[in-house]
Design a protein around this motif. Structure first.
Motif, short mmCIF file in Angstrom:
data_model
loop_
_atom_site.label_atom_id
_atom_site.label_comp_id
_atom_site.label_asym_id
_atom_site.label_seq_id
_atom_site.Cartn_x
_atom_site.Cartn_y
_atom_site.Cartn_z
N TYR A 37 -20.17 -9.41 -20.52
CA TYR A 37 -20.41 -10.56 -19.67
C TYR A 37 -20.87 -10.02 -18.31
O TYR A 37 -20.67 -8.86 -17.99
CB TYR A 37 -19.13 -11.38 -19.48
N GLN A 39 -21.42 -11.24 -13.96
CA GLN A 39 -21.22 -12.22 -12.90
C GLN A 39 -21.96 -11.77 -11.66
O GLN A 39 -21.67 -10.72 -11.09
CB GLN A 39 -19.73 -12.40 -12.60
N LYS A 43 -22.20 -16.96 -8.64
CA LYS A 43 -22.46 -17.56 -9.95
C LYS A 43 -21.26 -17.37 -10.87
O LYS A 43 -20.40 -16.52 -10.64
CB LYS A 43 -23.71 -16.96 -10.58
N GLN A 44 -21.24 -18.17 -11.92
CA GLN A 44 -20.16 -18.05 -12.90
C GLN A 44 -20.41 -16.86 -13.82
O GLN A 44 -21.55 -16.43 -14.02
CB GLN A 44 -20.07 -19.34 -13.73
N ARG A 45 -19.33 -16.37 -14.39
CA ARG A 45 -19.46 -15.29 -15.36
C ARG A 45 -20.14 -15.85 -16.61
O ARG A 45 -19.81 -16.95 -17.08
CB ARG A 45 -18.07 -14.73 -15.71
N GLU A 46 -21.08 -15.08 -17.15
CA GLU A 46 -21.84 -15.54 -18.32
C GLU A 46 -21.88 -14.46 -19.38
O GLU A 46 -21.84 -13.26 -19.08
CB GLU A 46 -23.27 -15.91 -17.92
N ALA A 91 -25.74 -7.68 -11.21
CA ALA A 91 -24.45 -8.36 -11.38
C ALA A 91 -23.37 -7.31 -11.64
O ALA A 91 -23.68 -6.13 -11.85
CB ALA A 91 -24.49 -9.33 -12.55
#
Length: 121
Positions: A37, A39, A43-46, A91
């Motif tokens: 993942y 982040q 922003k949100q973790r994706e 990120a």
């Protein structure tokens, strides 16, 4: 206790490549799936990509064709080969493991500490 330890982050120019590694250690019965993942600031973790113990993979649309996830079950290690990196890939990348501690089908989720990937333009 299960630990996930990541390595391989760093600074790279756009178009370059990096390879992340994540090794799981501790008392485990099995690892159902491992993944990466990310982040970015604000922003949100994706999800970036994940892979099952059988080798089935799943990728975010934004990284398809550029990133490749692989796994060495004997070493409890997952890799993320990142090619054609873009500034928007910048990120903190986190390793994720879905682990069974015993034969009972209950899965626990563990996270690594994160590794910074910075892509300069």
């Amino acid at each position: 206790q299960v630990q996930l330890v990541e390595s391989g982050g760093g600074l790279v120019q756009a178009g370059g490549s990096l390879r992340l590694s994540c090794a799981a250690s501790g008392t485990m019965f099995s690892i159902d799936a491992m993944g990466w993942y990310r982040q970015a600031p604000g922003k949100q973790r994706e999800l970036v990509a994940d892979i099952t113990s059988q080798g089935s993979t799943n990728y975010a649309d934004s990284v398809k064709g550029r990133f490749t996830i692989s796994r060495d079950n004997a070493k409890n290690t997952v890799y993320l080969q990142m090619n054609s990196l873009k500034p928007e890939d910048t990120a903190v990348y986190y390793c994720n493991g879905k682990v069974r501690i015993t034969p009972i089908p209950r899965v626990y989720q563990y996270w690594g500490q994160g590794t910074q990937v910075t892509v300069s333009s």
